[in-house]
Design a protein around this motif. Structure first.
Motif, PDB file in Angstrom:
ATOM      1  N   PRO A  83      25.406  48.894  -7.123  1.00 15.77           N
ATOM      2  CA  PRO A  83      26.392  48.578  -6.086  1.00 15.77           C
ATOM      3  C   PRO A  83      27.196  47.307  -6.355  1.00 15.77           C
ATOM      4  CG  PRO A  83      24.222  47.969  -5.324  1.00 15.77           C
ATOM      5  CD  PRO A  83      24.040  48.598  -6.673  1.00 15.77           C
ATOM      6  N   LEU A  84      27.846  47.286  -7.513  1.00 17.09           N
ATOM      7  CA  LEU A  84      28.751  46.181  -7.795  1.00 17.09           C
ATOM      8  C   LEU A  84      29.965  46.713  -8.528  1.00 17.09           C
ATOM      9  CD1 LEU A  84      28.612  44.946 -11.004  1.00 17.09           C
ATOM     10  CD2 LEU A  84      26.339  44.392 -10.224  1.00 17.09           C
ATOM     11  N   GLU A  85      31.064  46.006  -8.364  1.00 16.62           N
ATOM     12  CA  GLU A  85      32.315  46.381  -9.007  1.00 16.62           C
ATOM     13  C   GLU A  85      32.930  45.141  -9.644  1.00 16.62           C
ATOM     14  OE1 GLU A  85      34.896  48.086  -6.070  1.00 16.62           O
ATOM     15  OE2 GLU A  85      33.407  49.554  -5.445  1.00 16.62           O
ATOM     16  N   VAL A  86      33.280  45.265 -10.916  1.00 16.78           N
ATOM     17  CA  VAL A  86      34.017  44.200 -11.588  1.00 16.78           C
ATOM     18  C   VAL A  86      35.474  44.355 -11.175  1.00 16.78           C
ATOM     19  CG1 VAL A  86      34.684  43.235 -13.824  1.00 16.78           C
ATOM     20  CG2 VAL A  86      32.393  44.207 -13.518  1.00 16.78           C
ATOM     21  N   VAL A  87      36.084  43.274 -10.701  1.00 16.32           N
ATOM     22  CA  VAL A  87      37.484  43.340 -10.259  1.00 16.32           C
ATOM     23  C   VAL A  87      38.332  42.381 -11.084  1.00 16.32           C
ATOM     24  CG1 VAL A  87      37.011  44.126  -7.901  1.00 16.32           C
ATOM     25  CG2 VAL A  87      37.017  41.699  -8.373  1.00 16.32           C
ATOM     26  N   ASP A  88      39.566  42.775 -11.291  1.00 16.34           N
ATOM     27  CA  ASP A  88      40.487  41.983 -12.104  1.00 16.34           C
ATOM     28  C   ASP A  88      41.280  41.047 -11.196  1.00 16.34           C
ATOM     29  OD1 ASP A  88      41.923  41.029 -14.239  1.00 16.34           O
ATOM     30  OD2 ASP A  88      43.352  42.683 -14.239  1.00 16.34           O
ATOM     31  N   LEU A  89      40.810  39.820 -11.076  1.00 24.13           N
ATOM     32  CA  LEU A  89      41.494  38.804 -10.271  1.00 24.13           C
ATOM     33  C   LEU A  89      41.898  37.660 -11.192  1.00 24.13           C
ATOM     34  CD1 LEU A  89      39.128  38.461  -7.174  1.00 24.13           C
ATOM     35  CD2 LEU A  89      41.274  39.699  -7.282  1.00 24.13           C
ATOM     36  N   LYS A  90      43.098  37.194 -11.032  1.00 20.36           N
ATOM     37  CA  LYS A  90      43.549  35.992 -11.745  1.00 20.36           C
ATOM     38  C   LYS A  90      43.826  34.945 -10.677  1.00 20.36           C
ATOM     39  CE  LYS A  90      43.532  37.940 -15.779  1.00 20.36           C
ATOM     40  NZ  LYS A  90      42.225  38.485 -15.908  1.00 20.36           N
ATOM     41  N   LEU A  91      42.835  34.128 -10.401  1.00 18.30           N
ATOM     42  CA  LEU A  91      42.920  33.169  -9.309  1.00 18.30           C
ATOM     43  C   LEU A  91      43.166  31.766  -9.843  1.00 18.30           C
ATOM     44  CD1 LEU A  91      39.883  34.577  -7.355  1.00 18.30           C
ATOM     45  CD2 LEU A  91      42.282  34.941  -6.809  1.00 18.30           C
ATOM     46  N   SER A  92      44.007  31.031  -9.137  1.00 18.46           N
ATOM     47  CA  SER A  92      44.306  29.673  -9.585  1.00 18.46           C
ATOM     48  C   SER A  92      44.362  28.687  -8.425  1.00 18.46           C
ATOM     49  CB  SER A  92      45.640  29.658 -10.338  1.00 18.46           C
ATOM     50  OG  SER A  92      46.668  30.143  -9.491  1.00 18.46           O
ATOM     51  N   ALA A 101      38.401  30.982 -18.210  1.00 18.07           N
ATOM     52  CA  ALA A 101      38.271  32.435 -18.140  1.00 18.07           C
ATOM     53  C   ALA A 101      37.481  32.745 -16.874  1.00 18.07           C
ATOM     54  CB  ALA A 101      37.546  32.955 -19.370  1.00 18.07           C
ATOM     55  N   GLN A 102      37.836  33.837 -16.204  1.00 22.26           N
ATOM     56  CA  GLN A 102      37.185  34.179 -14.945  1.00 22.26           C
ATOM     57  C   GLN A 102      36.688  35.610 -14.978  1.00 22.26           C
ATOM     58  OE1 GLN A 102      39.951  33.542 -11.670  1.00 22.26           O
ATOM     59  NE2 GLN A 102      40.955  31.930 -12.849  1.00 22.26           N
ATOM     60  N   CYS A 103      35.572  35.822 -14.322  1.00 20.25           N
ATOM     61  CA  CYS A 103      35.072  37.171 -14.082  1.00 20.25           C
ATOM     62  C   CYS A 103      34.701  37.242 -12.610  1.00 20.25           C
ATOM     63  CB  CYS A 103      33.861  37.489 -14.956  1.00 20.25           C
ATOM     64  SG  CYS A 103      33.255  39.185 -14.720  1.00 20.25           S
ATOM     65  N   SER A 104      35.219  38.258 -11.945  1.00 20.21           N
ATOM     66  CA  SER A 104      34.954  38.431 -10.517  1.00 20.21           C
ATOM     67  C   SER A 104      34.228  39.750 -10.291  1.00 20.21           C
ATOM     68  CB  SER A 104      36.270  38.428  -9.731  1.00 20.21           C
ATOM     69  OG  SER A 104      36.960  37.217  -9.939  1.00 20.21           O
ATOM     70  N   VAL A 105      33.195  39.687  -9.474  1.00 17.47           N
ATOM     71  CA  VAL A 105      32.371  40.854  -9.192  1.00 17.47           C
ATOM     72  C   VAL A 105      32.188  40.966  -7.687  1.00 17.47           C
ATOM     73  CG1 VAL A 105      30.101  41.889  -9.531  1.00 17.47           C
ATOM     74  CG2 VAL A 105      31.137  40.596 -11.377  1.00 17.47           C
ATOM     75  N   VAL A 106      32.414  42.157  -7.151  1.00 18.96           N
ATOM     76  CA  VAL A 106      32.136  42.425  -5.744  1.00 18.96           C
ATOM     77  C   VAL A 106      30.775  43.108  -5.663  1.00 18.96           C
ATOM     78  CG1 VAL A 106      32.822  43.715  -3.680  1.00 18.96           C
ATOM     79  CG2 VAL A 106      34.566  42.622  -5.101  1.00 18.96           C
ATOM     80  N   VAL A 107      29.885  42.530  -4.859  1.00 20.01           N
ATOM     81  CA  VAL A 107      28.578  43.129  -4.611  1.00 20.01           C
ATOM     82  C   VAL A 107      28.657  43.770  -3.230  1.00 20.01           C
ATOM     83  CG1 VAL A 107      26.090  42.755  -4.553  1.00 20.01           C
ATOM     84  CG2 VAL A 107      27.545  41.224  -5.908  1.00 20.01           C
ATOM     85  N   LEU A 108      28.458  45.066  -3.191  1.00 22.24           N
ATOM     86  CA  LEU A 108      28.654  45.817  -1.958  1.00 22.24           C
ATOM     87  C   LEU A 108      27.530  45.563  -0.956  1.00 22.24           C
ATOM     88  CD1 LEU A 108      29.775  49.183  -3.596  1.00 22.24           C
ATOM     89  CD2 LEU A 108      31.200  47.244  -2.899  1.00 22.24           C
ATOM     90  N   GLN A 109      27.928  45.263   0.274  1.00 23.44           N
ATOM     91  CA  GLN A 109      27.025  45.127   1.419  1.00 23.44           C
ATOM     92  C   GLN A 109      25.846  44.184   1.157  1.00 23.44           C
ATOM     93  OE1 GLN A 109      27.870  46.629   4.489  1.00 23.44           O
ATOM     94  NE2 GLN A 109      29.736  46.714   3.247  1.00 23.44           N
ATOM     95  N   ALA A 110      26.139  43.015   0.626  1.00 19.33           N
ATOM     96  CA  ALA A 110      25.073  42.055   0.314  1.00 19.33           C
ATOM     97  C   ALA A 110      25.238  40.734   1.051  1.00 19.33           C
ATOM     98  CB  ALA A 110      25.023  41.808  -1.193  1.00 19.33           C
ATOM     99  N   SER A 111      26.175  40.638   1.999  1.00 18.28           N
ATOM    100  CA  SER A 111      26.444  39.340   2.638  1.00 18.28           C
ATOM    101  C   SER A 111      25.257  38.805   3.430  1.00 18.28           C
ATOM    102  CB  SER A 111      27.678  39.428   3.545  1.00 18.28           C
ATOM    103  OG  SER A 111      27.437  40.313   4.623  1.00 18.28           O
ATOM    104  N   ALA A 192      25.303  38.580  -9.441  1.00 19.09           N
ATOM    105  CA  ALA A 192      25.407  39.811  -8.660  1.00 19.09           C
ATOM    106  C   ALA A 192      24.077  40.579  -8.684  1.00 19.09           C
ATOM    107  CB  ALA A 192      26.528  40.691  -9.197  1.00 19.09           C
ATOM    108  N   LEU A 193      23.486  40.727  -9.862  1.00 17.59           N
ATOM    109  CA  LEU A 193      22.218  41.453  -9.963  1.00 17.59           C
ATOM    110  C   LEU A 193      21.112  40.737  -9.194  1.00 17.59           C
ATOM    111  CD1 LEU A 193      22.293  42.523 -13.737  1.00 17.59           C
ATOM    112  CD2 LEU A 193      22.653  43.980 -11.733  1.00 17.59           C
ATOM    113  N   ASP A 194      21.209  39.415  -9.084  1.00 16.49           N
ATOM    114  CA  ASP A 194      20.236  38.647  -8.318  1.00 16.49           C
ATOM    115  C   ASP A 194      20.288  39.009  -6.823  1.00 16.49           C
ATOM    116  OD1 ASP A 194      18.288  36.384  -8.214  1.00 16.49           O
ATOM    117  OD2 ASP A 194      19.837  35.506  -6.931  1.00 16.49           O
TER     118      ASP A 194
END
Length: 196
Positions: A83-92, A101-111, A192-194
């Protein structure tokens, strides 16, 4: 979440669950790729990549050809169950992200598992990244835990995340940053896996 049972495979391997996940993820985005090129993208040595591919072949998650390696249907199915998705975000919007370099991951329903985001930042750093930022979606608002409303100080940042990540209430966004993409990816995926 543990992908690899270290007890079964022993402590001699020099790769992480994040390297294993990133290998499958990268293969899912490419038709066929060679082992050397795959090792470069994942950020590990060829020996470690050979070990990862042997494990993935044993699990029937990859197929090998003279032209290279590709993910199998079983591998793609396994990847889709995490339940994770790698997303392409370029944040500044933050100084920490400049020239990184950035890597963004959405972890579903883990808040519900997030307290203040410090654990995720620490996992990112222990995994080779320079740092990590944790953002949760709660009541259709993006928050930096525990309750800082992100839109107050950076609405452009919020707009970029909202339009690119397709987060829903209860989702967590982990942004990991480092000098090299594979280090940022390793940090984000381990954090994310944590949570899973």
């Amino acid at each position: 979440m543990k992908i690899l049972d270290i007890k079964k495979y022993g402590p001699v391997y020099r790769f992480t669950d994040a390297n294993l996940y990133w290998t499958l993820y990268y293969l899912s985005k490419n038709k066929t790729i060679g082992r050397r090129s795959l090792a470069l993208h994942v950020g590990i040595g060829e020996g470690s990549m050979r070990n990862i591919l042997n494990i993935l072949k044993e699990w029937h998650f990859v197929e090998t050809f003279n032209r290279g390696i590709r993910i199998s249907q079983d591998g793609a199915l396994f990847l889709s169950t995490i339940p994770l998705e790698v997303v392409d975000l370029k944040l500044s919007g933050y100084p920490e992200l400049q020239n990184q370099a950035q890597c963004s991951v959405v972890v579903l329903q883990a808040s519900s598992k997030i307290q203040d985001g410090l654990r995720q930042r620490d996992v990112c750093i222990r995994s080779g990244a320079n740092g990590g930022i944790t953002i949760v979606m709660k009541n259709d608002c993006l928050l930096i835990p525990p309750d800082h409303l992100l839109a107050q100080d950076n609405p452009e940042f919020v707009e970029t995340i909202s339009s690119s990540s397709k987060m829903n209430d209860g989702d967590v966004l982990i942004i990991s940053f480092a000098e090299e993409l594979h280090s940022a990816a390793n940090g984000a995926i381990m954090a994310a896996l944590d949570l899973i």
